[in-house]
Design an enzyme around this catalytic site. Structure first.
Site, short mmCIF file in Angstrom:
data_model
loop_
_atom_site.label_atom_id
_atom_site.label_comp_id
_atom_site.label_asym_id
_atom_site.label_seq_id
_atom_site.Cartn_x
_atom_site.Cartn_y
_atom_site.Cartn_z
N GLU A 165 58.95 -55.53 -0.71
CA GLU A 165 58.41 -54.23 -0.29
C GLU A 165 57.48 -53.65 -1.32
O GLU A 165 57.24 -54.23 -2.38
CB GLU A 165 59.51 -53.27 0.14
CG GLU A 165 60.61 -53.01 -0.84
CD GLU A 165 61.70 -52.12 -0.23
OE1 GLU A 165 61.40 -51.26 0.59
OE2 GLU A 165 62.87 -52.28 -0.64
N ARG B 170 72.33 -44.72 7.45
CA ARG B 170 71.97 -45.50 6.27
C ARG B 170 72.77 -45.04 5.05
O ARG B 170 73.15 -45.84 4.20
CB ARG B 170 70.46 -45.41 6.01
CG ARG B 170 70.00 -46.38 4.94
CD ARG B 170 68.50 -46.48 4.88
NE ARG B 170 67.89 -45.22 4.49
CZ ARG B 170 66.58 -44.96 4.57
NH1 ARG B 170 65.75 -45.87 5.02
NH2 ARG B 170 66.11 -43.80 4.19
N LYS C 79 70.39 -47.33 -0.63
CA LYS C 79 69.50 -46.36 -1.28
C LYS C 79 70.24 -45.76 -2.47
O LYS C 79 70.81 -44.66 -2.39
CB LYS C 79 69.06 -45.30 -0.26
CG LYS C 79 67.73 -44.63 -0.64
CD LYS C 79 67.05 -44.06 0.58
CE LYS C 79 65.91 -43.14 0.25
NZ LYS C 79 64.79 -43.77 -0.46
N1 PLP Z 1 61.73 -48.73 0.76
C1 PLP Z 1 62.16 -48.01 -0.29
C2 PLP Z 1 62.51 -48.72 -1.54
C3 PLP Z 1 62.26 -46.61 -0.18
O1 PLP Z 1 62.66 -45.87 -1.20
C4 PLP Z 1 61.91 -46.00 1.04
C5 PLP Z 1 62.05 -44.56 1.19
O2 PLP Z 1 62.99 -44.06 1.69
C6 PLP Z 1 61.47 -46.80 2.10
C7 PLP Z 1 61.39 -48.16 1.91
C8 PLP Z 1 61.11 -46.20 3.40
O3 PLP Z 1 62.25 -45.84 4.13
P1 PLP Z 1 62.18 -44.66 5.18
O4 PLP Z 1 61.10 -44.99 6.12
O5 PLP Z 1 63.51 -44.66 5.83
O6 PLP Z 1 61.91 -43.43 4.41
C1 COI Z 2 61.35 -41.56 0.81
O1 COI Z 2 60.36 -42.04 1.34
O2 COI Z 2 62.06 -40.71 1.35
C2 COI Z 2 61.75 -41.99 -0.50
O3 COI Z 2 62.89 -41.83 -0.80
C3 COI Z 2 60.76 -42.61 -1.36
C4 COI Z 2 60.77 -42.11 -2.77
C5 COI Z 2 60.41 -40.69 -2.94
C6 COI Z 2 61.99 -42.52 -3.51
#
Ligand code: PLP
Ligand code: COI
Length: 343
Positions: free
Chosen positions: A222, A83, A186
């Site tokens: 989201e 990612r 991200k």
């Molecule tokens: N959506 C956003 C905007 C986020 O910041 C995160 C955190 O990383 C997620 C979703 C969830 O992603 P992940 O499950 O890869 O942590």
């Molecule tokens: C995560 O879930 O890792 C995130 O990055 C969410 C937040 C702390 C920005």
């Protein structure tokens, strides 16, 4: 391991606790250099660095867990590497190769082993890889030099309620990301864009904003820093959208749901469909599964209620327990998601 850090592990929040070491790596003359270890959590960077002006910044978030066997488990780090590469392509930064990313992750956890929260505390070690444009530039152009870093910090639950359901709000006056913008990357800018609406929601007693698609304001995007899912008719349903972060937790939950015999659908979710779910939740590395008690549509004055007794729905709870059990090594890792380290 040496002496474990003296922290009150079970009362940790999702904050910042300084640890012993971090890893750094520079991109110069078209190539990544060696991984360097630093014991300082300070940076000295040029005023004209592109990260400060034009948002050339990306980050990741993943967790390490101590198991009953004392080993450390890191959840799906190669997914975070992939990612981060996707984000790099999106904002014209160099891609950090998966091998180097994994080496950095392993080294930083090994060096900070005493900060991995003990098994049973409910806490984990959060890993924060990030990359910034370091090269000086005043024109809107990508930098020619970059810095990649990883620091770690022990964390507790992201939402202070932990696994207790919380209320979330729909507010059409605010978007987080444009349909073909940076939503799938991200990058810090997406979070800056969410700060004001997040603050408004918190001041009204909500744990997060549920963003709708910016174009039509009809479909669920989201939930602040986490993906959304709804459950009905033995089906796990999660949004398909070009402006949301592809969550690794959500990808894992889709598999877990399927393993549990649920159907899985990834498709646009109209706001009105919220009325048909029996359970709803937010999912992410930090959020794990955060069940949603109620979604208040602040523009329409409607409410969608999923829990009134302070308890998560049965399916959300089973999925949460399964995910945690895999992460802590309490149940077999049948999909090969966990990297186990003997340090
Ligand atoms: N959506 C956003 C905007 C986020 O910041 C995160 C955190 O990383 C997620 C979703 C969830 O992603 P992940 O499950 O890869 O942590
Ligand atoms: C995560 O879930 O890792 C995130 O990055 C969410 C937040 C702390 C920005």
């Amino acid at each position: 391991m040496g002496n474990r850090a003296e922290l009150d592990w079970s009362s940790l929040t999702f904050g910042y606790v300084p640890t012993d070491y971090n890893i750094r790596c520079y991109w110069r003359n078209g190539a990544w250099g060696e991984l360097e270890v630093s014991s300082s959590d300070m940076l000295t960077i040029p005023m004209a660095a592109t990260c400060l002006h034009y948002g050339q910044e990306s980050f990741e978030g993943l967790k390490a867990f101590e198991g009953k066997d004392g080993k450390v488990r890191i959840f799906r780090p190669e997914e975070n590497a992939a990612r981060m590469q996707h984000t790099s392509r999106g904002i014209m930064m160099p891609e950090m190769p998966t091998d180097l990313f994994l080496e950095a992750i392993e080294r930083v956890v090994r060096l900070n082993r005493r900060f991995v929260p003990p098994y049973g505390s409910g806490a984990s070690l959060y890993l924060r890889p990030l990359m910034i444009g370091l090269g000086q530039q005043v024109g809107v152009k990508p930098a020619t030099e970059y810095m990649f870093m990883v620091f770690v910090t022990p964390v507790g639950p992201y939402f202070k309620e932990g696994f207790r359901p919380t209320p979330m709000a729909i507010m059409r006056g605010y978007d987080r990301a444009a349909p073909l913008g940076t939503g799938t990357y991200k990058v810090g800018g997406n979070y800056a864009a969410s700060l004001y609406s997040g603050h408004l929601a918190h001041s009204k007693g909500y744990s997060a904003v549920i963003y709708l698609d910016a174009k039509h304001k009809e479909f669920i995007d989201e939930c602040g820093p986490a993906n959304f899912f709804g459950i009905k008719d033995n089906t796990y349903i999660t949004p398909e959208s070009t402006s949301i972060l592809p969550s690794i937790t959500n990808k894992s939950l889709m598999q877990i749901a399927q393993d549990m015999g649920l159907k899985v659908e990834r498709r646009p979710i109209h706001v009105e469909e919220l009325a048909t779910f029996s359970e709803a939740g937010a999912c992410g590395t930090a959020a794990v599964i955060s069940p949603i008690a109620r979604i208040d549509d602040l523009d329409e004055g409607t409410s969608y209620v999923y829990s009134t007794d302070g308890k998560a729905g049965e399916i959300s709870e089973r999925m949460y327990n399964k995910l945690r059990a895999i992460q802590y090594g309490d149940e077999p890792d049948t999909h090969g998601w966990v990297r186990v380290y003997d340090f």
